[in-house]
Design an enzyme around this catalytic site. Structure first.
Site, short mmCIF file in Angstrom:
data_model
loop_
_atom_site.label_atom_id
_atom_site.label_comp_id
_atom_site.label_asym_id
_atom_site.label_seq_id
_atom_site.Cartn_x
_atom_site.Cartn_y
_atom_site.Cartn_z
N ASP A 47 0.83 -1.20 0.00
CA ASP A 47 0.00 0.00 0.00
C ASP A 47 0.87 1.25 0.00
O ASP A 47 0.65 2.17 -0.77
CB ASP A 47 -0.98 0.00 1.19
CG ASP A 47 -0.31 -0.21 2.55
OD1 ASP A 47 0.92 -0.45 2.60
OD2 ASP A 47 -1.02 -0.16 3.56
N ASP B 142 7.21 3.70 3.15
CA ASP B 142 7.44 4.81 4.06
C ASP B 142 8.91 4.81 4.48
O ASP B 142 9.76 5.22 3.69
CB ASP B 142 6.46 4.64 5.23
CG ASP B 142 6.46 5.79 6.19
OD1 ASP B 142 6.18 6.91 5.78
OD2 ASP B 142 6.73 5.56 7.38
N ARG C 292 -10.17 2.12 6.80
CA ARG C 292 -9.73 1.34 5.64
C ARG C 292 -10.77 1.36 4.54
O ARG C 292 -10.47 1.25 3.36
CB ARG C 292 -9.57 -0.14 6.01
CG ARG C 292 -8.31 -0.47 6.72
CD ARG C 292 -8.14 -1.99 6.71
NE ARG C 292 -7.32 -2.41 7.83
CZ ARG C 292 -6.00 -2.32 7.86
NH1 ARG C 292 -5.35 -1.83 6.84
NH2 ARG C 292 -5.34 -2.71 8.92
P1 XMP Z 1 7.62 1.22 6.35
O1 XMP Z 1 7.97 2.36 7.26
O2 XMP Z 1 8.09 -0.09 6.88
O3 XMP Z 1 6.06 1.24 6.46
O4 XMP Z 1 8.01 1.50 4.92
C1 XMP Z 1 5.24 0.65 5.61
C2 XMP Z 1 3.94 0.36 6.30
O5 XMP Z 1 3.60 1.41 7.22
C3 XMP Z 1 2.25 1.73 7.14
N1 XMP Z 1 2.12 3.18 6.82
C4 XMP Z 1 0.97 3.86 6.75
N2 XMP Z 1 -0.29 3.45 6.93
N3 XMP Z 1 -1.05 5.62 6.43
C5 XMP Z 1 -1.29 4.35 6.78
O6 XMP Z 1 -2.44 3.99 6.94
C6 XMP Z 1 0.18 6.12 6.23
O7 XMP Z 1 0.35 7.30 5.89
C7 XMP Z 1 1.26 5.17 6.40
N4 XMP Z 1 2.60 5.29 6.28
C8 XMP Z 1 3.08 4.05 6.53
C9 XMP Z 1 1.69 0.83 6.08
O8 XMP Z 1 1.05 -0.25 6.72
C10 XMP Z 1 2.85 0.32 5.29
O9 XMP Z 1 2.68 -0.99 4.82
MG MG Z 2 -0.97 -0.36 8.22
#
Ligand code: XMP
Ligand code: MG
Length: 172
Positions: free
Chosen positions: A97, A100, A162
Site C-alpha cells: 500500500d 514509508d 480502511r
Molecule cells: P515502512 O515504514 O516499513 O512502512 O516502509 C510501511 C507500512 O507502514 C504503514 N504506513 C501507513 N499506513 N497511512 C497508513 O495507513 C500512512 O500514511 C502510512 N505510512 C506508513 C503501512 O502499513 C505500510 O505498509
Molecule cells: Mg498499516
C-alpha cells in the site's frame, strides 16, 4: 484524528493510475505468469483493483506485515504467513500500500530473495520518499506523496478508515 473532507486522491484518480500501472506491469511480464505477494492488510484494495486490470495470469500469496502503532513507525517489523515454496522459481511482484521508512519492504524483500524467485520486483500504490530510512526503491509507484499520514482505500489508522473509497489525509 479524522479523515480530511476532501480526498487527497479521488477514486477516479486512483482508478486511472491503477489502470496505467496494470498496463505497464502487463507489458513487462507479457508471456509470463506473475506471482503477486500482497502485503496485508493495507494492500488488499489496491491488489484487487490491479489484478482486475492485469492481462497476464496471476498467482496470489499473502503476507502479513505489522510495524505501525498510531501514526508512528515502531522500527520493528513483524512478518507472518507466506512465502516459501510459493515463490521459488517464480516471477514475484510484491504489492504494497505504502512505502514509508522502507523497513517493511526491506525485510520482506530479503526474505523473498532467500526463497530464490526467478525475478523479484516491488509495486506500491503510495511512496513517501522523504521518509526513507533503509534504501529501497519500488519498480512501480502509483503516487509519490509528501510526509503526510493518509487513510482510506485499504490504509488504516489503528484499524479505522480502511473502508473509505478514496485516499484522505488524517487530520486533527
Ligand atoms: P515502512 O515504514 O516499513 O512502512 O516502509 C510501511 C507500512 O507502514 C504503514 N504506513 C501507513 N499506513 N497511512 C497508513 O495507513 C500512512 O500514511 C502510512 N505510512 C506508513 C503501512 O502499513 C505500510 O505498509
Ligand atoms: Mg498499516
Amino acid at each position: 484524528m479524522r479523515p480530511s473532507k476532501d480526498p487527497l486522491l479521488s477514486t477516479q484518480t486512483i482508478e486511472a493510475r491503477v489502470g496505467e500501472l496494470a498496463g505497464a506491469i502487463s507489458r513487462d511480464y507479457e508471456g509470463r505468469e506473475l506471482t503477486l505477494v500482497v502485503v496485508l492488510k493495507g494492500a488488499v484494495f489496491f491488489a484487487a483493483d490491479l489484478i482486475k486490470r492485469l492481462t497476464v495470469p496471476v498467482r496470489l500469496v499473502f503476507v502479513r506485515a505489522r510495524s505501525y502503532q498510531d501514526t508512528e513507525s515502531t522500527g520493528r517489523v513483524e512478518l507472518t504467513g507466506g512465502p516459501g515454496d510459493e515463490v521459488a522459481g517464480r516471477h514475484v511482484l510484491v504489492v504494497e500500500d505504502i512505502l514509508d521508512t522502507g523497513r517493511t519492504c526491506t525485510v520482506l524483500l530479503e526474505r523473498l530473495r532467500a526463497a530464490q524467485p526467478a525475478t523479484l520486483a516491488l509495486c506500491t500504490l503510495l511512496d513517501k520518499p522523504s521518509r526513507r530510512v533503509t534504501p529501497v526503491e519500488a519498480d512501480y509507484v502509483g503516487f509519490a506523496i509528501d510526509n503526510l499520514f493518509v487513510v482510506g482505500y485499504g490504509l488504516d489508522f489503528n484499524e479505522e478508515y480502511r473502508d473509505l473509497k478514496a485516499v484522505h489525509l488524517l487530520e486533527e
